[in-house]
Motif scaffolding. Structure first.
Motif, short mmCIF file in Angstrom:
data_model
loop_
_atom_site.label_atom_id
_atom_site.label_comp_id
_atom_site.label_asym_id
_atom_site.label_seq_id
_atom_site.Cartn_x
_atom_site.Cartn_y
_atom_site.Cartn_z
N MET A 1 0.65 -0.87 0.28
CA MET A 1 0.05 -0.34 -0.04
C MET A 1 1.07 1.32 0.16
N ASP A 2 0.20 2.32 -0.46
CA ASP A 2 1.05 3.35 -1.01
C ASP A 2 0.79 4.34 0.15
N THR A 3 1.57 5.22 1.12
CA THR A 3 1.65 5.75 2.20
C THR A 3 2.29 7.09 1.77
N GLY A 4 2.02 8.31 2.34
CA GLY A 4 2.76 9.09 2.43
C GLY A 4 1.95 9.98 3.49
N ARG A 5 3.19 11.22 2.93
CA ARG A 5 3.81 11.97 4.67
C ARG A 5 2.64 13.40 4.35
N LEU A 6 1.96 13.62 5.25
CA LEU A 6 1.12 14.67 5.27
C LEU A 6 1.66 15.98 5.49
N ILE A 7 2.15 17.31 3.79
CA ILE A 7 2.84 17.90 3.83
C ILE A 7 2.01 19.11 4.29
N HIS A 8 0.54 19.26 3.74
CA HIS A 8 -0.40 20.77 4.17
C HIS A 8 -1.34 20.30 3.65
N VAL A 9 -2.05 21.40 4.13
CA VAL A 9 -3.93 21.11 4.39
C VAL A 9 -4.47 23.03 4.36
N VAL B 1 -2.44 18.36 0.77
CA VAL B 1 -0.94 17.20 -0.15
C VAL B 1 0.08 16.55 0.12
N THR B 2 0.12 15.18 -0.08
CA THR B 2 0.86 14.37 0.99
C THR B 2 1.93 14.12 -0.38
N TYR B 3 3.20 13.95 0.37
CA TYR B 3 4.17 13.40 0.10
C TYR B 3 4.89 12.57 0.02
N HIS B 4 4.95 11.26 -1.72
CA HIS B 4 5.63 10.25 -1.70
C HIS B 4 6.98 9.29 -2.12
N GLY C 1 6.90 12.21 -5.45
CA GLY C 1 6.16 13.40 -5.65
C GLY C 1 5.79 13.65 -5.00
N TYR C 2 4.42 15.13 -5.08
CA TYR C 2 3.79 15.51 -4.38
C TYR C 2 2.31 15.49 -4.82
N ARG C 3 1.04 14.81 -4.51
CA ARG C 3 -0.17 14.62 -4.81
C ARG C 3 -1.64 15.51 -3.68
N CYS C 4 -2.55 16.29 -4.67
CA CYS C 4 -2.96 16.61 -4.09
C CYS C 4 -4.54 15.62 -4.11
N TRP C 5 -5.43 16.49 -3.14
CA TRP C 5 -6.34 15.32 -2.70
C TRP C 5 -7.29 16.50 -2.08
N VAL C 6 -8.26 16.69 -2.42
CA VAL C 6 -9.91 16.75 -2.26
C VAL C 6 -11.11 16.28 -1.17
N ILE C 7 -11.48 16.95 0.08
CA ILE C 7 -12.71 16.42 0.75
C ILE C 7 -13.67 16.99 0.40
#
Length: 73
Positions: free
Chosen positions: A1-9, A19-22, A26-32
């Motif tokens: 499973m790919d886990t990332g580190r939370l960088i910015h909210v 934003v999470t860093y993998h 690189g960086y991925r964005c997500w939205v709720i």
């Protein structure tokens, strides 16, 4: 499973963007959204700034805000 580190909210009325860093990718964005659905565009960005900008743009368009108010012809 790919886990990332939370960088910015960032929070907006009814919305959350993050934003999470993998490592090695690189960086991925997500939205709720207001319905609590978690959305991701599947893109990998070279910087956290680019990733959060993508999340903000998505929220901007989803809420119906017009990005350019200049030309109303």
């Amino acid at each position: 499973m790919d886990t990332g580190r939370l960088i910015h909210v960032s929070v907006f009325p009814g919305w959350v963007a993050g934003v999470t860093y993998h490592q090695g990718l690189g960086y991925r964005c997500w939205v709720i959204n207001p319905e609590l659905a978690v959305l991701n565009d599947g893109e990998v960005y070279p910087s956290s700034e680019a990733a959060i900008a993508a999340g903000r743009l998505f929220i901007h368009h989803s809420t119906g805000a017009e990005p350019d108010r200049g030309n109303r012809g």
